[in-house]
Design a protein around this motif. Structure first.
Motif, PDB file in Angstrom:
ATOM      1  N   LEU A   1      -5.938  -1.892  -6.700  1.00 18.20           N
ATOM      2  CA  LEU A   1      -7.334  -1.546  -6.982  1.00 18.20           C
ATOM      3  C   LEU A   1      -7.881  -0.635  -5.883  1.00 18.20           C
ATOM      4  CD1 LEU A   1      -9.769  -2.322  -8.826  1.00 18.20           C
ATOM      5  CD2 LEU A   1     -10.203  -4.214  -7.262  1.00 18.20           C
ATOM      6  N   ALA A   2      -7.645  -1.041  -4.629  1.00 17.63           N
ATOM      7  CA  ALA A   2      -8.192  -0.291  -3.497  1.00 17.63           C
ATOM      8  C   ALA A   2      -7.554   1.095  -3.399  1.00 17.63           C
ATOM      9  CB  ALA A   2      -7.983  -1.069  -2.198  1.00 17.63           C
ATOM     10  N   VAL A   3      -6.237   1.158  -3.505  1.00 18.19           N
ATOM     11  CA  VAL A   3      -5.539   2.449  -3.367  1.00 18.19           C
ATOM     12  C   VAL A   3      -5.968   3.396  -4.487  1.00 18.19           C
ATOM     13  CG1 VAL A   3      -3.286   3.586  -3.437  1.00 18.19           C
ATOM     14  CG2 VAL A   3      -3.582   1.492  -2.105  1.00 18.19           C
TER      15      VAL A   3
ATOM     16  N   ARG B   1       0.878   4.175  -2.817  1.00 22.60           N
ATOM     17  CA  ARG B   1       0.594   5.589  -2.543  1.00 22.60           C
ATOM     18  C   ARG B   1       1.674   6.468  -3.175  1.00 22.60           C
ATOM     19  NH1 ARG B   1      -0.575   4.698   3.874  1.00 22.60           N
ATOM     20  NH2 ARG B   1      -2.778   5.250   3.926  1.00 22.60           N
TER      21      ARG B   1
ATOM     22  N   PRO C   1      -0.796  -7.064   7.811  1.00 27.07           N
ATOM     23  CA  PRO C   1       0.479  -6.402   8.077  1.00 27.07           C
ATOM     24  C   PRO C   1       1.625  -7.311   7.648  1.00 27.07           C
ATOM     25  CG  PRO C   1      -0.376  -7.387  10.093  1.00 27.07           C
ATOM     26  CD  PRO C   1      -1.347  -7.741   8.998  1.00 27.07           C
TER      27      PRO C   1
ATOM     28  N   GLN D   1       1.894  -3.351   4.087  1.00 26.18           N
ATOM     29  CA  GLN D   1       0.505  -3.782   4.232  1.00 26.18           C
ATOM     30  C   GLN D   1      -0.016  -4.186   2.865  1.00 26.18           C
ATOM     31  OE1 GLN D   1      -0.103   0.194   5.406  1.00 26.18           O
ATOM     32  NE2 GLN D   1      -0.834  -0.297   7.452  1.00 26.18           N
TER      33      GLN D   1
ATOM     34  N   ARG E   1     -17.178   3.354  -4.506  1.00 26.38           N
ATOM     35  CA  ARG E   1     -16.408   4.122  -5.495  1.00 26.38           C
ATOM     36  C   ARG E   1     -16.202   3.293  -6.755  1.00 26.38           C
ATOM     37  NH1 ARG E   1     -12.774   5.270  -0.814  1.00 26.38           N
ATOM     38  NH2 ARG E   1     -13.422   7.281   0.028  1.00 26.38           N
ATOM     39  N   MET E   2     -15.781   2.034  -6.561  1.00 25.76           N
ATOM     40  CA  MET E   2     -15.481   1.185  -7.721  1.00 25.76           C
ATOM     41  C   MET E   2     -16.737   0.892  -8.539  1.00 25.76           C
ATOM     42  SD  MET E   2     -13.012  -1.677  -6.076  1.00 25.76           S
ATOM     43  CE  MET E   2     -11.964  -1.279  -4.700  1.00 25.76           C
TER      44      MET E   2
ATOM     45  N   THR F   1     -10.615  10.131  -1.290  1.00 23.50           N
ATOM     46  CA  THR F   1     -10.336  10.530   0.096  1.00 23.50           C
ATOM     47  C   THR F   1      -9.827  11.967   0.214  1.00 23.50           C
ATOM     48  OG1 THR F   1      -8.165   9.505  -0.104  1.00 23.50           O
ATOM     49  CG2 THR F   1      -9.893   8.205   0.957  1.00 23.50           C
ATOM     50  N   LEU F   2      -8.922  12.344  -0.681  1.00 26.35           N
ATOM     51  CA  LEU F   2      -8.368  13.701  -0.550  1.00 26.35           C
ATOM     52  C   LEU F   2      -9.450  14.743  -0.819  1.00 26.35           C
ATOM     53  CD1 LEU F   2      -5.784  11.836  -1.896  1.00 26.35           C
ATOM     54  CD2 LEU F   2      -4.686  13.939  -1.156  1.00 26.35           C
TER      55      LEU F   2
ATOM     56  N   TRP G   1      -9.495   4.693  -3.714  1.00 27.76           N
ATOM     57  CA  TRP G   1      -9.673   5.750  -2.702  1.00 27.76           C
ATOM     58  C   TRP G   1      -8.934   7.041  -3.054  1.00 27.76           C
ATOM     59  CZ3 TRP G   1      -6.912   1.749   0.533  1.00 27.76           C
ATOM     60  CH2 TRP G   1      -5.652   2.151   0.999  1.00 27.76           C
ATOM     61  N   LEU G   2      -7.802   6.925  -3.754  1.00 26.07           N
ATOM     62  CA  LEU G   2      -7.083   8.156  -4.105  1.00 26.07           C
ATOM     63  C   LEU G   2      -7.725   8.900  -5.277  1.00 26.07           C
ATOM     64  CD1 LEU G   2      -3.289   7.232  -3.783  1.00 26.07           C
ATOM     65  CD2 LEU G   2      -4.707   8.539  -2.194  1.00 26.07           C
TER      66      LEU G   2
ATOM     67  N   ALA H   1      -6.832  -6.336   5.420  1.00 27.97           N
ATOM     68  CA  ALA H   1      -5.505  -5.881   5.022  1.00 27.97           C
ATOM     69  C   ALA H   1      -4.523  -6.494   6.000  1.00 27.97           C
ATOM     70  CB  ALA H   1      -5.428  -4.368   5.051  1.00 27.97           C
TER      71      ALA H   1
ATOM     72  N   PHE I   1       1.294   6.594  -7.029  1.00 27.51           N
ATOM     73  CA  PHE I   1       0.232   7.470  -7.544  1.00 27.51           C
ATOM     74  C   PHE I   1       0.630   8.940  -7.424  1.00 27.51           C
ATOM     75  CE2 PHE I   1      -3.480   5.364  -9.151  1.00 27.51           C
ATOM     76  CZ  PHE I   1      -3.304   4.054  -8.759  1.00 27.51           C
ATOM     77  N   ARG I   2       1.326   9.258  -6.348  1.00 26.78           N
ATOM     78  CA  ARG I   2       1.748  10.644  -6.168  1.00 26.78           C
ATOM     79  C   ARG I   2       2.715  11.046  -7.289  1.00 26.78           C
ATOM     80  NH1 ARG I   2       5.458  12.700  -2.213  1.00 26.78           N
ATOM     81  NH2 ARG I   2       5.156  14.957  -2.216  1.00 26.78           N
TER      82      ARG I   2
ATOM     83  N   ARG J   1      -7.806  -2.013   9.401  1.00 28.43           N
ATOM     84  CA  ARG J   1      -6.534  -1.537   8.826  1.00 28.43           C
ATOM     85  C   ARG J   1      -6.793  -0.740   7.561  1.00 28.43           C
ATOM     86  NH1 ARG J   1      -3.856  -5.644   9.834  1.00 28.43           N
ATOM     87  NH2 ARG J   1      -2.463  -4.793  11.403  1.00 28.43           N
TER      88      ARG J   1
ATOM     89  N   VAL K   1       0.826  -1.210   0.000  1.00 33.55           N
ATOM     90  CA  VAL K   1       0.000   0.000   0.000  1.00 33.55           C
ATOM     91  C   VAL K   1       0.862   1.262   0.000  1.00 33.55           C
ATOM     92  CG1 VAL K   1      -1.669   1.333   1.358  1.00 33.55           C
ATOM     93  CG2 VAL K   1      -2.026  -1.114   0.994  1.00 33.55           C
ATOM     94  N   GLN K   2       1.914   1.268   0.825  1.00 34.66           N
ATOM     95  CA  GLN K   2       2.772   2.461   0.878  1.00 34.66           C
ATOM     96  C   GLN K   2       3.420   2.728  -0.474  1.00 34.66           C
ATOM     97  OE1 GLN K   2       1.959   4.397   3.120  1.00 34.66           O
ATOM     98  NE2 GLN K   2       3.740   4.634   4.424  1.00 34.66           N
TER      99      GLN K   2
ATOM    100  N   ILE L   1      -3.650  -5.781   0.848  1.00 36.29           N
ATOM    101  CA  ILE L   1      -5.083  -6.076   0.982  1.00 36.29           C
ATOM    102  C   ILE L   1      -5.356  -7.435   0.343  1.00 36.29           C
ATOM    103  CG2 ILE L   1      -7.407  -5.301   0.403  1.00 36.29           C
ATOM    104  CD1 ILE L   1      -6.248  -2.426   0.581  1.00 36.29           C
TER     105      ILE L   1
ATOM    106  N   TRP M   1      -4.793  18.361  -4.849  1.00 37.32           N
ATOM    107  CA  TRP M   1      -4.550  17.099  -5.571  1.00 37.32           C
ATOM    108  C   TRP M   1      -5.852  16.722  -6.251  1.00 37.32           C
ATOM    109  CZ3 TRP M   1      -4.448  11.599  -6.235  1.00 37.32           C
ATOM    110  CH2 TRP M   1      -3.215  11.094  -6.702  1.00 37.32           C
TER     111      TRP M   1
ATOM    112  N   ASN N   1     -15.208   2.152  -0.389  1.00 33.61           N
ATOM    113  CA  ASN N   1     -14.344   1.940  -1.551  1.00 33.61           C
ATOM    114  C   ASN N   1     -15.038   1.078  -2.608  1.00 33.61           C
ATOM    115  OD1 ASN N   1     -11.889   3.072  -2.244  1.00 33.61           O
ATOM    116  ND2 ASN N   1     -10.735   1.198  -1.851  1.00 33.61           N
TER     117      ASN N   1
END
Lengths: 374, 559
Positions: free
Chosen positions: A247-249, A51, A347, A336, B77-78, B106-107, A252-253, A345, A54-55, B132, A47-48, A338, B96, B74
């Protein structure tokens, strides 16, 4: 597979020549800075890492695509056109009295699924476990190795007839008289009708693209139909290479599951255009950045310059323009991921001192380099 | 003594109901630690002055119930690319890009809340199995502080232990462990026992009806959770989404629920969806008055409304039983239903509320009747159950409906006459004041959650402040703040996000006996798909991976 990748040797390279990490990083930043429209491919990360990717993608006006986006898109098309009724691994383990595999090759793709979630000794509803049966509806060659205390029925069905068989089950359950239905399929319909919590399992990534939507769509309709009066649920197996996390990240982003691009501070949803092949065929892509942490890196075939971020043991055989070694989440660094059911999710913990930076760190350093004046 | 460096907000009219301040014109001071400060001893301490002459100044808004992060959000959203394609937002508007109104990315959600002057949001339906992921989404929701309520009451562990007659001390330990494991602020129960019962094909579960698998009734679950939360000293009481959501006649269930709590503190959420009678030709009527009267005479009860607004939205709920029933009305026709991890479930059903539909029109009316009939503004909170009744961006419109009687009557006149005739909304003259709005949207929710330094503007409070230009059109006024401060930093100026720091994550910690972890270890090893310790979300995950300060609210057991 991941353990072959746990090799630690493997130097950063530019043009196939081993260089210091910072030299490779600078070369990658230079390629990204020059690029008008890069393709960010692979997305095999935690996940990190995702993120950070995408940034960076937003900064670089990139098109973003997971290596398994075809499988993800089949599922999403069904979700977006009709929805679904699904369940999770823990529910299967405790609630299911009938588990019907729809064209899944368990031994190849999910070798521990039965042992861990179907054939275990304990269940909250012990009677359900005691009566539990497994059904394999799919190619005979994919018949799973079934634990001794789990009765299994095998209904050999070619993949291209699978959707039709599911539709037939649906008809039988509605009491529609259908001509020339095999005894085995009739018996399965009877078992489904008698079951208290049948679970239908498919694996989007194992279905041929041409039939995936049909099979998943038919399965979801069958489940919805049963749920009008009784209970049933579906379960999709997959999520390899961080696909479920990607897919999840992404959702949500950006608000979109897959097939997203960025252009000058705006989102460019690509919907059906999604995949890397289309993006490359459209023209305009002038650089490929591939990120893979869990399996052999395979950037899409193209004549464009390429940057690869992958652990040493998983680097592509043919050297990319820039290669940056990264650690493996859950081996070299925590992270992490999913899980396939999209709910849990997990760890990941580091198992050894890292030999290489995480994808997150590399992507963040690239971003910092790009944000500095050239 | 070192000289303080203060920012002065000069000339605003201050609404701070926690301290009884009702529109007093005076300066507000912010120190460089990001807190509200006492007036300076010498003018030299003032290093910056912002003139907010004639503006309305309130603490940042606190949303006590908004579905903004976690698995079902989520999934929605999908499932709804059409909603996101129609509402793309780029860097020309926000720091953003993103998309979505009912299910914003989310943002985008964080920026939009800030633009309206909200600085804290609470996700009310976090499954421990999904905690989580929910926290990862909340970590990517900028500016606002956040927290989440963990779902209990449909999990097989609790139902098994209740069926076995487990003592209160064990249930209290389990609640405390759940708060810790899922990094939750409070406990929510959704259709108590009903989500679990749906897994066994029960299609409804009344307050005193037994879940067939465990022989436990919703009343037993509610009482056990409410009693033990009280015993643990958790400030926010049991957050209840009751039985029979959306079912005509559920007003009786809700009244019985209030009475059945036996005076224990409890919060009834989106009570609009639980206030339906069966009078009239269409067998659907308003039960708002009866509910309001019950709330008015029950000081242990607070409610939020879950107002609906006309238009397209999507309903997201843990209540798989009721969402399955509702999926017949999906618009567009698609829905998701999930049974989840022996924890609970969820259902996602897109929905279009229509002003020409009798039921929808009456739902709108019922929500407003509740707002106008509950007397104590400290026990009713402003929500749309985002996005189930409407997206949170409709709050300014809702505020105008509450503050402006003639506007409300004009809107009512546009609804179908049969629905208008079935209600007494036209005769309700009440208009909320700015002071009362400040209670409904910040002071009340903050107090209910036990957020001691949020929701007010007293010395020492966190400088989360919203400054609005006074305008007769309250919708316009509350849509776009002139300034919003987060911990003293300007994050919104003239309705535009100018900075997007990460807010804190609020959690409640209650003590528990280690004995519960041993029984849970055994339970997880036998029945669950993950080990207990892998389910637990660590502080480090919230702080480091989430890049979010962790704000721990400790409790002490009573008695």
């Amino acid at each position: 597979m991941a353990y072959a990748a746990a090799e630690v040797t493997g130097a950063p390279s530019v043009g196939g020549k081993a260089v210091d990490f910072d030299v490779a990083l600078t070369a990658a930043a230079k390629l990204l800075r020059r690029s008008q429209r890069p393709l960010f491919h692979g997305l095999g990360s935690d996940v990190q890492g995702l993120r950070a990717l995408f940034r960076l993608a937003e900064h670089c006006n990139a098109v973003v695509d997971h290596m398994h986006s075809q499988a993800l898109n089949s599922s999403l098309r069904v979700l977006q056109s009709r929805g679904w009724h699904t369940t999770t691994l823990g529910e299967v383990q405790n609630r299911a009295d009938l588990v019907v595999m729809l064209g899944v090759d368990l031994d190849r793709g999910f070798p521990r699924f039965l042992e861990r979630h179907v054939a275990g000794k304990h269940a909250l509803q012990q009677a359900r476990r005691a009566h539990r049966r497994l059904v394999h509806l799919g190619p005979k060659a994919n018949t799973p190795t079934c634990p001794a205390d789990l009765p299994m029925d095998v209904l050999p069905t070619p993949i291209d007839r699978l959707a039709e068989s599911i539709r037939t089950l649906q008809g039988l359950l509605q009491g529609i008289p259908l001509p020339s239905v095999s005894d085995a399929l009739q018996a399965l319909a009877a078992r489904i009708a008698a079951a208290e919590y049948p679970v239908f399992v498919w694996a989007p990534g194992q279905l041929p693209t041409a039939t995936a939507d049909l099979v998943i769509g038919a399965a979801c309709e069958l489940v919805a139909q049963i749920n009008r009066t009784r209970r049933a649920a579906g379960l999709a197996l997959g999520g390899d290479d961080g696909a479920q996390s990607a897919l999840a990240v992404s959702a949500w982003l950006t608000g979109f599951g897959t097939g997203v691009g960025f252009s000058r501070g705006a989102l460019m949803p690509r919907g059906e255009l999604g995949g890397s092949t289309t993006a490359l065929a459209e023209g305009g892509i002038d650089l490929v950045l591939h990120l893979g942490s869990f399996s052999q890196a395979r950037p899409p075939a193209s004549d464009k310059p390429s940057i690869v971020l992958a652990p040493p043991g998983l680097a592509p055989s043919e050297a990319p323009d820039v290669y940056l070694p990264i650690g493996i989440p859950g081996i070299d660094h925590p992270g992490q991921l999913i899980r396939t059911d999209g709910v849990v999710a997990l760890p990941l913990r580091a198992l050894r001192a890292p030999h290489h930076p995480s994808a997150t760190e590399v992507l963040q350093r690239l971003q910092s380099a790009l944000e500095r004046k050239p | 003594m070192t000289t303080r460096r203060l920012t002065e907000l000069r000339g605003g009219r201050i609404y701070d109901p926690t301290h009884g301040v009702d529109g007093e014109s005076r300066s507000l001071f912010i120190d460089d630690s990001g807190h509200i400060a006492a007036a300076p001893r010498t003018p030299a301490e003032i290093t910056q002055t912002l003139d907010v002459d004639g503006c309305v100044v309130m603490a940042g808004g606190v949303d006590i119930h908004t579905h903004i992060g976690g698995g079902k959000v989520n999934l929605a959203r999908m499932m709804l690319p059409e909603e996101h394609l129609a509402s793309l937002v780029g860097r020309d508007r926000h720091p953003w890009p993103g998309s979505g109104v009912a299910t914003p990315s989310t943002l985008t959600a964080g920026y939009r809340y800030a633009e309206m002057g909200y600085t804290a949001c609470f996700e009310p339906a976090m499954l421990p199995a999904n905690a989580r992921e929910a926290h990862m989404e909340l970590a990517d929701t900028p500016i606002v502080d956040k927290g989440a309520y963990a779902l209990l009451g449909n999990d097989d562990f609790l139902l098994r232990r209740l069926a076995a007659g487990a003592p209160d001390s064990e249930i209290a330990d389990y609640i405390a462990w759940t708060l810790h494991a899922s990094q939750a602020m409070a406990i929510k129960v959704v259709n108590p026992g009903g989500i679990n019962a749906f897994k066994f094909n029960q299609r409804k579960l009344d307050l005193d009806e037994e879940n067939t698998a465990y022989g436990i009734t919703p009343r037993q679950i509610l009482l056990s959770l409410a009693r033990n939360l009280n015993h643990l000293g958790v400030t926010h009481p049991l957050h209840i989404h009751g039985c029979n959501l959306g079912v005509p006649g559920n007003v009786n269930t809700t009244l019985a629920t209030i009475a059945g709590l036996e005076g224990l503190p409890a919060h009834l959420t989106h009570v609009q969806f639980h206030s339906y009678g069966v009078e009239g030709d269409r067998k659907f009527s308003s039960g708002a008055l009866a509910i309001a009267e019950a709330v008015n005479r029950s000081p242990n009860i607070s409610v939020d409304v879950g107002q609906i607004m006309f238009g397209q939205t999507v309903t997201e709920s843990g209540d798989s039983m009721r969402q399955h029933a509702g999926s017949a009305f999906a618009s567009p026709r698609k829905s998701v239903l999930m049974d989840i991890e022996c924890d609970a479930g969820c259902g996602v059903v897109p929905f279009h509320y229509r002003d020409r539909n009798f039921v929808n029109a009456l739902q709108w009316i019922i929500g407003l009747e509740l707002f106008l009939s509950v007397g104590d503004p400290w026990r009713i909170f402003l929500t749309t159950d985002h996005p189930n009744g409407a997206p949170f961006t409709s709050y300014p419109h809702l505020i105008r409906l509450l503050m402006d009687r003639s506007f409300r009557r004009d809107m009512l006149a546009t609804l179908m006459p049969e629905a208008v005739a079935a209600s007494n909304l036209a005769s309700l003259d009440r208009e909320y004041s700015l002071y009362e709005i400040a209670i409904l949207t910040r002071a009340g929710p903050a107090r209910s959650l036990g957020l001691a330094n949020l929701g007010h503007l007293g010395v020492g409070a966190r400088a989360d402040i919203a400054v609005y230009r006074e305008h007769a059109d309250r919708e316009r006024m509350f849509s776009s703040a002139r300034y919003v401060f987060k911990s003293g930093q300007v994050v919104v100026q003239d309705g535009r996000v100018v900075a997007a720091p990460n807010g804190a994550t609020h959690v409640t910690r209650a003590e528990y006996d280690a004995g519960i972890t041993r029984s849970l270890d055994d339970y997880f090893a036998r029945y669950m798909s993950v080990r207990r310790r892998n389910l637990m979300v660590s502080d480090a995950e919230i702080e480091d991976l989430g890049r979010s300060p962790l704000c721990i609210h400790s409790t002490r057991r009573q008695g």
